[in-house]
Scaffold this motif. Structure first.
Motif, mmCIF file in Angstrom:
data_model
loop_
_atom_site.group_PDB
_atom_site.id
_atom_site.type_symbol
_atom_site.label_atom_id
_atom_site.label_comp_id
_atom_site.label_asym_id
_atom_site.label_seq_id
_atom_site.Cartn_x
_atom_site.Cartn_y
_atom_site.Cartn_z
ATOM 1 N N GLY A 243 5.568 3.028 -1.627
ATOM 2 C CA GLY A 243 6.530 1.939 -1.751
ATOM 3 C C GLY A 243 7.130 1.823 -3.140
ATOM 4 O O GLY A 243 8.242 1.327 -3.309
ATOM 5 N N ASN A 244 6.400 2.300 -4.135
ATOM 6 C CA ASN A 244 6.943 2.273 -5.499
ATOM 7 C C ASN A 244 8.101 3.255 -5.652
ATOM 8 O O ASN A 244 8.985 3.063 -6.482
ATOM 9 C CB ASN A 244 5.836 2.579 -6.518
ATOM 10 C CG ASN A 244 5.134 3.899 -6.233
ATOM 11 O OD1 ASN A 244 5.144 4.374 -5.086
ATOM 12 N ND2 ASN A 244 4.556 4.512 -7.220
ATOM 13 N N ALA A 245 8.111 4.318 -4.843
ATOM 14 C CA ALA A 245 9.146 5.343 -4.969
ATOM 15 C C ALA A 245 10.232 5.193 -3.904
ATOM 16 O O ALA A 245 11.377 5.560 -4.145
ATOM 17 C CB ALA A 245 8.521 6.733 -4.863
ATOM 18 N N PHE A 246 9.875 4.674 -2.745
ATOM 19 C CA PHE A 246 10.823 4.605 -1.632
ATOM 20 C C PHE A 246 10.903 3.162 -1.151
ATOM 21 O O PHE A 246 10.021 2.687 -0.447
ATOM 22 C CB PHE A 246 10.388 5.544 -0.503
ATOM 23 C CG PHE A 246 10.248 6.972 -0.951
ATOM 24 C CD1 PHE A 246 11.374 7.740 -1.232
ATOM 25 C CD2 PHE A 246 8.993 7.537 -1.131
ATOM 26 C CE1 PHE A 246 11.244 9.049 -1.672
ATOM 27 C CE2 PHE A 246 8.856 8.840 -1.571
ATOM 28 C CZ PHE A 246 9.984 9.603 -1.854
ATOM 29 N N LEU A 247 11.994 2.491 -1.516
ATOM 30 C CA LEU A 247 12.115 1.062 -1.237
ATOM 31 C C LEU A 247 12.102 0.766 0.263
ATOM 32 O O LEU A 247 11.635 -0.284 0.689
ATOM 33 C CB LEU A 247 13.398 0.538 -1.897
ATOM 34 C CG LEU A 247 13.577 -0.975 -2.004
ATOM 35 C CD1 LEU A 247 12.390 -1.630 -2.705
ATOM 36 C CD2 LEU A 247 14.879 -1.303 -2.741
ATOM 37 N N SER A 248 12.588 1.729 1.067
ATOM 38 C CA SER A 248 12.625 1.489 2.517
ATOM 39 C C SER A 248 11.223 1.347 3.100
ATOM 40 O O SER A 248 11.062 0.801 4.186
ATOM 41 C CB SER A 248 13.365 2.623 3.240
ATOM 42 O OG SER A 248 12.699 3.855 3.061
#
Lengths: 391, 129
Positions: free
Chosen positions: A134-139
């Protein structure tokens, strides 16, 4: 960019000269029994030792090191006692592309790519309030207020749209799990070797509908490593090398969080660009491929890649699955090891091992006869990437 | 397991404040004449950092849907639906369809925002028009 302007500079430059991996079956059983055989560094270290042995080289020859996403690069170098001249922290595909460029540029000569992941024993969650990535991919986290979470859901909602647009059915989707389990039944390294039928597939529960349990990858501990070097040097080595004839990447990150690239065109523009890059670079096309290895965190990746890379037309994946087939029994074999669904979930790393073994001709009961070219493709989180392996 | 929670990044708060007022607003770039979602520092089309918070009509069309059968959050007991909606202003949002559900295919059905309270937070959901 016209085809004549696409770079072919990396064609035939680099090769994989050695592969290694941990014992996925034994570790899966141990972890399910409550044990934790190793951490991510330990799994990576086991894989590297085996890759060195497979390549027939000494650790002292390594002067480049790529560490996979779960293991901090400096610590991996420290654990392995390697002080490289070039290095990177990267996933399987980006690591191979970067290593090929580094070798081509003369930054280093022999690159070890090392991946270890203790995701099962460490109880990594790919959905929910602490969803990994989640830190890298907001989706992965942005839609939590509506209960929308997990990478599986991203592919479920994508599949639903694909079904609407093309007439693809759940039974069509099940062809992937059935074929890959057949392949896994012929693979002594695969964790899930029991064959399944379409009826078995349809009888399993939905996780996020329309995806069934058997559409989801395994979650297991393990490690994978490769040794890369110039194709010329690899040809003098112990093993028949798997030469990289084409490699390419194109991203589609605009509106990624709001899912537009998934729901409006299934990443097709990115795949079309990558297909043009890699087939042009390698001087071959889809019809020349002996088998495909496709990143399959979820089974949906397979029909999308078949269409996206030109193995069939847009909207024709269901017909391709029914009439041509993707199993070792008929058609164009896809994920001949069982892939992430049935062999091991090593985030694209084990697919390279299978590609190398198919090129070498050492796959035993699951060997594709006269295997000349293998296409690896991944389209994960906005990045479409491909490699064409050959002799 | 844990509860679901909002992402409250640097640009998200004005949007959630507008939702709490039941007047959902998104960033609108006067130079590109485009709305964007989720909130962000710059217009990806014009690269203008000027924007206004403009209320949206709250209407749109279902692009796709998925039904959760596994529990991921304490506050979302399965089964429950999720939908992706193309707002009439352009951006795609994820939401839940409340009230009657369509028979068969949901894609292409028109929806309208409704505001629901969830653990003390106002969340924009959708109902069929």
């Amino acid at each position: 960019m016209s085809k004549s302007q696409l770079s072919k500079a990396l064609s035939g430059v680099a090769a994989i000269a050695g592969v290694g991996h941990s014992d996925w079956i034994a570790d899966y059983a141990a972890v399910r029994g409550g044990a934790k055989p190793h951490d991510s560094f330990g799994y990576g270290a086991i894989a590297l030792k085996r890759a060195l042995e497979d390549a027939g080289i000494d650790k002292s020859e390594i002067d480049g090191l790529v560490s996979g996403p779960p293991t901090a690069h400096e610590r991996m170098c420290e654990v392995l006692g390697i002080d490289p001249s070039w290095g990177a922290q990267a996933d399987a595909m980006m690591g191979i592309q970067a290593a090929a460029m580094a070798i081509h540029a003369g930054m280093c000569e022999v690159v070890a790519l090392v991946y270890g992941n203790d995701q099962r024993s460490a109880a990594v969650n790919y959905g929910g309030s602490n969803a990994a990535g989640g830190n890298a991919f907001l989706s992965y986290i942005y839609h939590a207020p509506w209960g929308f979470t997990s990478q599986g859901a991203l592919y479920a909602i994508m599949l639903r749209r694909f079904m609407h647009d093309t007439g693809f059915t759940e039974a069509d989707m099940g062809q992937v799990a059935v074929a890959q389990r057949l392949h896994a039944s012929l693979n002594p390294h695969a964790i899930m070797q029991k064959r399944v039928t379409i009826e078995d597939y349809l009888a399993t529960n939905y996780v996020t509908e329309p995806l069934h349990l058997l559409d989801y990858c395994l979650i297991n501990d393990g490690g994978v490593a490769f040794i890369m070097m110039s194709a010329e040097r690899a040809r003098r080595g112990k093993r028949k090398p798997a030469v990289i004839h084409g490699i390419g990447r194109h991203d589609l990150s605009r509106e990624a969080t709001s899912l537009a690239p998934r729901l409006t065109n299934f990443y097709r523009p990115a795949q079309a660009k990558v297909a043009e890059q890699v087939f042009n670079m390698a001087g071959v096309g889809p019809k020349d491929m002996s088998c495909l290895q496709i990143y399959d965190s979820f089974s949906v990746h397979i029909p999308l890649a078949l269409e996206g890379y030109g193995y069939c037309g847009y909207g024709e994946a269901a017909k391709f699955l029914r009439e041509t087939g993707i199993s070792l029994e008929r058609g164009l074999p896809v994920n001949t090891s069982g892939g992430h669904l049935s062999e091991s979930y090593m985030q694209g790393w084990n697919h390279q091992v299978e590609a190398v073994r198919q090129i070498r001709g050492e796959c035993g009961d699951r060997q594709v006869p006269d295997c000349r070219y293998v296409h690896y493709s991944s389209d994960v989180a906005g990045k479409a990437l491909s490699i064409i392996y050959g002799h | 397991m844990g509860h679901s929670s909002r992402v409250l990044g640097h640009y998200d708060k004005p949007m959630w404040d507008s939702i709490a007022r039941k007047e959902w607003a998104l960033q609108y770039c006067p130079e590109s004449a485009r709305f964007r979602y989720p909130p962000s520092p710059i217009c990806p089309d014009s690269l203008s950092m000027n924007y206004e918070w403009r209320p949206i009509k709250g209407t749109g069309e279902i692009l796709s849907w998925a039904i959760f059968h596994r529990k991921y959050f304490d506050d979302f007991p399965p089964p429950y639906n999720t939908i992706a909606v193309r707002l009439d202003e352009g951006p795609i949002v994820v939401s839940n369809l409340v009230g009657p559900e369509p028979e068969g295919d949901w894609i292409g059905r028109r929806v309208q925002v409704v505001y629901a309270e969830h653990d003390g937070v106002t969340i924009p959901k959708m109902k069929l028009v």
